[in-house]
Design an enzyme around this catalytic site. Structure first.
Site, PDB file in Angstrom:
ATOM      1  N   ASP A 137     -10.829  81.023   9.791  1.00 25.97           N
ATOM      2  CA  ASP A 137     -11.160  81.792   8.762  1.00 25.97           C
ATOM      3  C   ASP A 137      -9.980  82.698   8.563  1.00 25.97           C
ATOM      4  O   ASP A 137      -9.750  83.830   8.226  1.00 25.97           O
ATOM      5  CB  ASP A 137     -12.261  82.918   9.515  1.00 25.97           C
ATOM      6  CG  ASP A 137     -12.709  84.041   8.344  1.00 25.97           C
ATOM      7  OD1 ASP A 137     -12.639  83.441   7.007  1.00 25.97           O
ATOM      8  OD2 ASP A 137     -13.204  84.906   8.602  1.00 25.97           O
ATOM      9  N   ASP A 162      -9.168  88.328  14.370  1.00 22.46           N
ATOM     10  CA  ASP A 162     -10.675  87.981  14.038  1.00 22.46           C
ATOM     11  C   ASP A 162     -10.739  86.351  14.306  1.00 22.46           C
ATOM     12  O   ASP A 162     -11.142  85.551  13.476  1.00 22.46           O
ATOM     13  CB  ASP A 162     -10.598  88.059  12.428  1.00 22.46           C
ATOM     14  CG  ASP A 162     -12.206  88.331  11.894  1.00 22.46           C
ATOM     15  OD1 ASP A 162     -12.982  88.190  12.816  1.00 22.46           O
ATOM     16  OD2 ASP A 162     -12.513  88.337  10.912  1.00 22.46           O
TER      17      ASP A 162
END
Ligand SMILES: Nc1ncnc2c1ncn2[C@@H]1O[C@H](COP(=O)(O)OP(=O)(O)OP(=O)(O)O)[C@@H](O)[C@H]1O
Ligand SMILES: [Mg+2]
Length: 258
Positions: free
Chosen positions: A192, A209
């Site tokens: 991502d 993240d």
């Protein structure tokens, strides 16, 4: 402090956070994040000496919230709390499936979301060990990850999206090098990666993240990597950086022969 009193104080503090949130939406997410189990979980982090106080909300994301907290030395740490909601579950299950580290963790949604927090923690550790600049992981517990806070007391470091880079070419090359180290040393693909999940701190990119990062042997790892490369190239192309073509980046990152 007696347990009941400490718990009540924590609840009080969370109520205050709620009252301070400006919008109804913000309040709603805070209510979703701070369910009773999560409050008990924070309480455990406090009694274990990991977190002393919660300071302020930093971000409300798709599946969780990030708070600035302080440890018992008064140093800021980041506390990421995954919401134990259906939406979170639906988004993460496709990354858990096919990851051999999670074989056998069927069961309740809550359990799977807890496994997710442990996955983010372990991915941070692997990336750190491989030499990728990520926030140092400190602890995970249930649906929460505590890690080093990237920023100053005035606020978190900006994402690449929100900063004007002095030397975008150098940052591009560093990001590619981090992708290479992630792939070849940590055997992970971020999955991502974009200008939204990279902070800029002390003139260096910091990858964040990493909950959804998958092992390179994951069936979709190469597709995820290609998508990451496209995102990174798109962003740096917009800054007029002299970018490599995507096949070349893929070879550099994976070390595959031409
Ligand atoms: N270690 C950290 N130190 C400081 N700020 C952080 C840290 N980790 C995350 N943040 C802040 O919180 C934001 C969201 O973090 P992250 O991307 O990990 O969460 P997320 O829930 O997946 O959010 P999103 O859905 O927006 O991607 C970041 O953009 C950054 O502003
Ligand atoms: Mg994010």
């Amino acid at each position: 402090m007696p347990e009941k009193e400490a718990y009540a104080q924590l609840e009080h503090k969370i109520m205050a956070l709620r009252e301070n949130s400006r919008t109804g939406d913000e309040r709603k997410t805070l209510d979703e994040v701070f369910d009773r189990d999560t409050i008990l979980g924070i309480y455990k982090l406090m009694t274990d000496g990991v977190v002393d106080t919660i300071e302020y909300p930093v971000s409300t994301g798709k599946e969780g919230n990030v708070f600035a907290a302080k440890d018992y030395d008064g140093k800021l740490v980041a506390l990421k709390i995954y919401r134990t909601s259906n939406a979170t579950f639906n988004r993460i299950s496709r990354y858990i499936e096919g990851d051999k580290r999670f074989r056998g963790i069927a069961g309740s949604k809550r359990k799977i979301i807890m496994a997710w927090a442990s996955k983010e923690f372990r991915n941070l550790q692997r990336l750190k060990d491989a030499g990728v600049n990520v926030p140092t992981p400190i602890r995970f517990h249930r649906n929460m990850v505590v890690m080093k806070y990237i920023g100053t007391k005035n606020g978190p470091a900006p994402t690449l999206r929100n900063v004007v880079l002095e030397d975008p070419q150098a940052v591009y090359e560093t990001v590619i090098e981090y992708m290479r180290l992630a792939y070849q040393e940590a055997e992970l693909v971020h999955a991502d990666l974009s200008e939204y999940n990279i902070l800029y701190y002390r003139k260096k990119p910091v990858i964040i993240d990493v909950g959804q990062a998958v092992l390179t042997e994951h069936v979709n790892a190469k597709d995820f990597l290609k998508r990451d490369i496209e995102n990174i190239n798109r962003y740096f192309r917009s800054l007029e950086v002299d970018i490599m073509d995507k096949e070349e980046v893929f070879q550099t990152v994976t070390g595959a022969p031409k």
